[in-house]
Design a protein around this motif. Structure first.
Motif, PDB file in Angstrom:
ATOM      1  N   ALA A 121       0.837  -1.347   0.084  1.00 22.75           N
ATOM      2  CA  ALA A 121       0.043  -0.146  -0.117  1.00 22.75           C
ATOM      3  C   ALA A 121       0.780   1.166   0.081  1.00 22.75           C
ATOM      4  O   ALA A 121       0.658   2.310  -0.582  1.00 22.75           O
ATOM      5  N   GLU A 122       2.181   1.190   0.498  1.00 22.13           N
ATOM      6  CA  GLU A 122       2.865   2.360   0.724  1.00 22.13           C
ATOM      7  C   GLU A 122       3.833   2.379  -0.676  1.00 22.13           C
ATOM      8  O   GLU A 122       4.742   3.237  -0.824  1.00 22.13           O
ATOM      9  N   GLY A 123       3.575   1.467  -1.727  1.00 23.21           N
ATOM     10  CA  GLY A 123       4.281   1.511  -2.857  1.00 23.21           C
ATOM     11  C   GLY A 123       5.551   0.770  -2.947  1.00 23.21           C
ATOM     12  O   GLY A 123       6.405   0.894  -3.908  1.00 23.21           O
ATOM     13  N   VAL A 124       5.593  -0.066  -1.900  1.00 24.24           N
ATOM     14  CA  VAL A 124       7.000  -0.639  -1.698  1.00 24.24           C
ATOM     15  C   VAL A 124       6.877  -2.322  -2.440  1.00 24.24           C
ATOM     16  O   VAL A 124       5.916  -2.772  -2.203  1.00 24.24           O
ATOM     17  N   SER A 125       7.671  -2.439  -3.385  1.00 22.05           N
ATOM     18  CA  SER A 125       7.523  -3.615  -4.121  1.00 22.05           C
ATOM     19  C   SER A 125       8.361  -4.753  -3.021  1.00 22.05           C
ATOM     20  O   SER A 125       9.556  -4.631  -2.925  1.00 22.05           O
ATOM     21  N   TRP A 171      10.312 -15.870   8.428  1.00 24.26           N
ATOM     22  CA  TRP A 171       9.964 -15.177   7.187  1.00 24.26           C
ATOM     23  C   TRP A 171      11.085 -14.123   6.949  1.00 24.26           C
ATOM     24  O   TRP A 171      11.382 -13.442   7.779  1.00 24.26           O
ATOM     25  N   MET A 172      11.797 -14.112   5.835  1.00 25.56           N
ATOM     26  CA  MET A 172      12.382 -12.792   5.474  1.00 25.56           C
ATOM     27  C   MET A 172      11.627 -12.200   4.054  1.00 25.56           C
ATOM     28  O   MET A 172      10.961 -13.020   3.252  1.00 25.56           O
ATOM     29  N   LEU A 173      11.558 -10.963   4.176  1.00 28.60           N
ATOM     30  CA  LEU A 173      10.925 -10.060   3.059  1.00 28.60           C
ATOM     31  C   LEU A 173      12.004  -9.476   2.036  1.00 28.60           C
ATOM     32  O   LEU A 173      12.787  -8.756   2.741  1.00 28.60           O
ATOM     33  N   GLU A 174      12.079  -9.605   0.820  1.00 29.64           N
ATOM     34  CA  GLU A 174      12.894  -9.127  -0.107  1.00 29.64           C
ATOM     35  C   GLU A 174      12.373  -7.912  -0.454  1.00 29.64           C
ATOM     36  O   GLU A 174      11.138  -7.686  -1.209  1.00 29.64           O
ATOM     37  N   VAL A 175      12.837  -6.693  -0.242  1.00 26.85           N
ATOM     38  CA  VAL A 175      12.534  -5.392  -0.901  1.00 26.85           C
ATOM     39  C   VAL A 175      13.134  -5.119  -1.953  1.00 26.85           C
ATOM     40  O   VAL A 175      14.549  -4.838  -2.010  1.00 26.85           O
ATOM     41  N   ILE A 176      12.314  -4.829  -2.914  1.00 25.43           N
ATOM     42  CA  ILE A 176      13.089  -4.504  -4.284  1.00 25.43           C
ATOM     43  C   ILE A 176      12.975  -2.878  -4.132  1.00 25.43           C
ATOM     44  O   ILE A 176      12.131  -2.020  -3.960  1.00 25.43           O
ATOM     45  N   GLU A 177      13.949  -2.473  -4.914  1.00 27.44           N
ATOM     46  CA  GLU A 177      14.483  -0.883  -4.964  1.00 27.44           C
ATOM     47  C   GLU A 177      12.938  -0.149  -4.659  1.00 27.44           C
ATOM     48  O   GLU A 177      12.024  -0.179  -5.330  1.00 27.44           O
ATOM     49  N   ASN A 178      13.293   0.876  -3.680  1.00 26.18           N
ATOM     50  CA  ASN A 178      12.339   1.759  -3.259  1.00 26.18           C
ATOM     51  C   ASN A 178      13.008   2.947  -2.666  1.00 26.18           C
ATOM     52  O   ASN A 178      14.065   3.139  -2.446  1.00 26.18           O
ATOM     53  N   GLY A 179      12.138   4.026  -2.010  1.00 23.12           N
ATOM     54  CA  GLY A 179      12.638   5.014  -1.743  1.00 23.12           C
ATOM     55  C   GLY A 179      12.997   5.278  -0.120  1.00 23.12           C
ATOM     56  O   GLY A 179      13.369   6.217   0.296  1.00 23.12           O
ATOM     57  N   TYR A 180      12.611   4.204   0.708  1.00 21.14           N
ATOM     58  CA  TYR A 180      12.723   4.121   2.057  1.00 21.14           C
ATOM     59  C   TYR A 180      14.434   4.018   2.687  1.00 21.14           C
ATOM     60  O   TYR A 180      15.094   3.107   1.892  1.00 21.14           O
TER      61      TYR A 180
END
Lengths: 339, 339, 339, 339
Positions: free
Chosen positions: A20-24, A34-43
């Motif tokens: 919802a915050e635009g994070v892929s 669990w591990m979450l893989e964050v693809i390129e984002n502004g944070y």
């Protein structure tokens, strides 16, 4: 960027919020977590810590995420981690019941934390003594009963695992020769017992930690890493004890790392020097071969200590450890944060 | 059987007497002394000790007779062998005069026994800083004058030897790369100064001791052996410090053996762990790189310690050494007589 | 980005032109030539090729620019590079004049391209035969005169260099023990003769090529790299011949790479197998020890071949080489462009 | 002295006869045969050959008697030992059925003798592809049916053995990681199938041959030894192919020794050079990874060859082998009798 979720945290809600915050973002199960893989984002990395489910933000996914992030308790008898060296002692092979029982009582009296002893052996020659098998396990169980010492015994075949469980072995030892026998590691881990994992004499650190990752991933609650000498061009001693690995490993994992000076030395005369060196370099404990009559031992006769030799060694080593850790700063120059 | 004659003893009279007794015997000069080779005869080894000229009877001629039988005094500043670790410290390369002088005074105050510093360097790349040469030697001489510290400086070419002598270098260092550069060893030894001989990272013990034999044979009064890490398959650290070599070497020679944790570690964070390990394993001293501003060093920037780090390290290491040697029994399990 | 200028090209005019085009650029002398370092600018690499002075554009400055860009001619007697294996043969040590002369004539007749022979030796023990020195050089010069074979002789000390020049040695050999003795390398290179550079048994490829860089930088017209076995945990043979290095080295340099099967094998029985393997793996030539009476040799007696053994070996090896290179495709899967 | 009895010969009668002659002798079962240990007596070794039961007289009992005395037949498809190199080829992992079947047919057409392919993999990381398991075995069986090629497949766990037998695997491969997993070796041998035994990258020759001894002792009819690169300080390639081992091993055993250039090289560009080198050094065959689309392979993508590359390689290698063995003298300098 990778987000390691806390034990028990479920990813579904977090995924939704992040998206919802635009994070892929994508979720990967890592063992029980669990591990979450964050693809390129502004944070920035810190930003993700405001979500409660996130335990840690990792720049790059480590090759061994469970080993890298492990934080737990290590229970070996009366040992208190951080206060004194851990001592696991006993004969290379279990050979006679009376000797084993008397040795176990003596070791307990000397402050040893666990009893080691071989039941099924891995011998270079098929004509060498291969261990007494189930009978040895029975005697070990009896030694545990009378001494109260937990048992650390090497597993050489998945066929024996049920037996090890039945006889009450506390710590399953994976020998140097089986460190990269990954299918055995999975079976061993499935017993959900702690594992002492020896380093294969040719293993690089990453290979060793990946073997530990197999164990944690398949159910072992914790793994004790054991350096026992690497194979080099130099045969002055049986193997070359790699004392540098203790401080390097501590930069990559919180799992305990101990030393086996007996197999590195190959001759009893050099066991003390290697024990002191290992503790001084940061090993948390010592796995050492002690035999009632080393010269009659049916395996590793040249490297086992007598009880008297062991007692002298332990006293000196405990004192050295206390000296090193007095003032609270054992390794003033090294930090877990820098490499 | 071999008879090592005492320093100064001449073989002529003894040869005559032995031949009169029917012993077939031949004299061989070994450095400044004589060894007599006894060909098959009826006597026991002990029998030969009744001749005063005989210092020792040796079953088999060792490959390195001078190293095996060396018994002498080691003088390095205020160091008293056996009482505390020997400390030789200083920058990898001498770079600025003011820094060197101030560092020398600080090291002296800290109880260091000798100053090390590079003038002519042996660098893997021809494009790397090669040392300041004669200017650096001048500054070292000045540092010696104001601090009273003897100087230990690496020799990289026989062409520089006269200069080293003129500038008053006290201990000539032969680097790991030159350990088996036998023609340089002979030239170095001809100055009749003590030599610090680093172990080549691929040298087996016998090869190292044979290099020391070259030095003793060609005139060096004593040799300090320095373990600085061997090359193995493992690159967790720059090299693998072979801590087992200290107790093994002590079985073959009375020459002092020290450690260089800086080159083994390659990174300052691990220098302390290797220092403690080396001393605990039996090293008699430490050769360590200390720089006023490591991050600006023109060589080995990653592995040099700041003065503050060094002071903390030395305090801890001295205490550990004292602890190990209290009770008079440092290595209870090892003996010079047995192997 | 780096621009390697052609031999003889001066940088001044080019620098001016480039700066006029807004390119930020700096000139660095590399041996006898210049390299221009181009700091970030808008041009593609190809664009720089329109300036005539530019021989090559290199993305990153290699650690060994002269070795990486060397393109020259290799002259060793009658050898034609690329057509057949190069053969350099002769005794480990020169011991008797008559033997040497007769051997030289036989080798010439057999199609050998250069004669090797030791005058000053580098021996592990100071008590071993150290070579006949100047006398041996005289006999080698005589052997050259009567056979026409150029001479390849090992240099062990800078003190001998003038003598080597005077006696007409054609190729200066730097032994494995001196590969990283950088101050000797500089002296050797200053004679402006070709150099045969043996690989130190513990050297990684980059270290070996950097030693060659020292030689090219200080005046050697070309360097022949010689693999002679590396030190590993395995002592089945004296050393482990690293046959993989031939195709890897060819990706980094156009300098010729040859093999010394004698020192790798350590026993004559295995010299043939290693010779065939080296040529099959891409070695361009063979440096081999041949002695008129190996069993009486004063050094390396176990590994030298008799003339008869050598003739059989050479015939088989030449045939194998021709077979491999027929059809013009020796190594169909490997390319100098890809790694 | 040791007397190896012929296959099927019983020791009882011979023992009696020898004892009657005053020879002190003791019988030991060695696998399916008997060895008699002769304690000091007056006879020469040759004397014992007049008893028909005695196949061979051995001065000292070898550490690996079955391996040392093995004499049997090696059957791998259409291969005729001694006439041409043995070729075992196929993908690292079996991934798609259609690809496997088409590849098997192409390989058969190219003269390959056996098909290799991974079903259960041993991967350094638990997160890497672990093989398709039983499904892969089914496809392999189908590939065997249509191509007629026997199957060589790695066993990673004793649990899978019954399945391997059921699916008709012809040669059981024991991987480098399991070479010294002695309890697995015993289980594998009990199937009485031939075994391809890879050398552990840190194993010395004796350790490797002792592992083969386990296999012969526990029922394997023959063992094919496979050198696949050893671990050294040098990482120019993935491992260092030890080409010297082929001629050394041939002095100790008549078991066939082959090479795996794929795992040693680690990159396809170097597979050809290592293949040629191995054959030239005496390897009897090649185990090589070939994949229909290497760049999409799920394991070892960098080192697998395309079919086209393999065909070019095989042609060149067969020609080289024929050239080397023409004239009947492949290794003129080496003999099974001398060491």
């Amino acid at each position: 960027m990778w987000l390691l979720l806390k034990q028990g945290a479920e990813p579904a809600g977090l995924l939704e919020e992040l998206q919802a915050e635009g994070v892929s973002v994508q979720a990967h199960p890592i063992g029980q977590r669990w591990m979450l893989e964050v693809i390129e984002n502004g944070y920035t990395p810190e930003a993700f810590l405001r979500w409660e489910e996130v335990e840690r933000v990792i720049a790059e996914k480590p090759a061994f995420p469970l080993v890298a992030t492990w934080q737990g308790t290590v229970n070996v008898g009366s040992w208190r981690r951080g206060e004194a060296p851990l001592w696991i002692a006993g004969p290379c092979s279990v050979e006679r019941k009376a000797d084993l029982l008397s040795l176990a009582l003596s070791l307990r009296r000397a402050g040893v934390h666990a009893l080691r002893g071989g039941a099924y052996k891995a011998r270079t020659s098929p004509y060498a003594f291969q261990g007494l098998g189930e009978e040895a396990l029975d005697w070990l169980a009896e030694a545990k009963a009378i001494s109260g010492l937990p048992l650390c015994v090497e597993v050489v075949s998945e066929k024996h695992l049920a037996l090890y469980q039945k006889k009450g072995i506390d710590i399953l030892q994976v020998g140097a020769r089986n460190m990269d026998n990954y299918w055995l590691l999975q079976e061993v881990a499935s017993l959900r017992l702690p594992v002492l994992l020896k380093r294969n004499p040719q293993a690089r650190l990453e290979e060793w930690l990946l073997a530990a990752e197999y164990l944690l991933l398949h159910g072992a609650p914790w793994v004790m890493l054991c350096e026992r000498g690497i194979r080099t061009f130099d045969y002055s001693l049986r193997y070359t004890l790699d004392v540098g690995i203790f401080s390097v490993a501590a930069q990559h994992t919180a799992l305990p790392v101990v030393a086996d000076p007996s197999h590195a030395a190959g001759r009893w005369q050099h066991v003390a020097a290697l024990t002191y060196a290992a503790l001084a370099a940061g090993a948390e404990g010592i796995l050492v071969e002690v035999h009632t009559e080393p010269f009659h031992a049916r395996s590793d006769a040249a490297q086992q200590l007598t009880l008297e030799q062991f007692l002298a060694l332990k006293e000196k080593a405990d004192s050295l450890h206390a000296n090193l850790h007095s003032g609270g700063v054992a390794q003033p120059l090294q930090s877990r944060l820098e490499q």
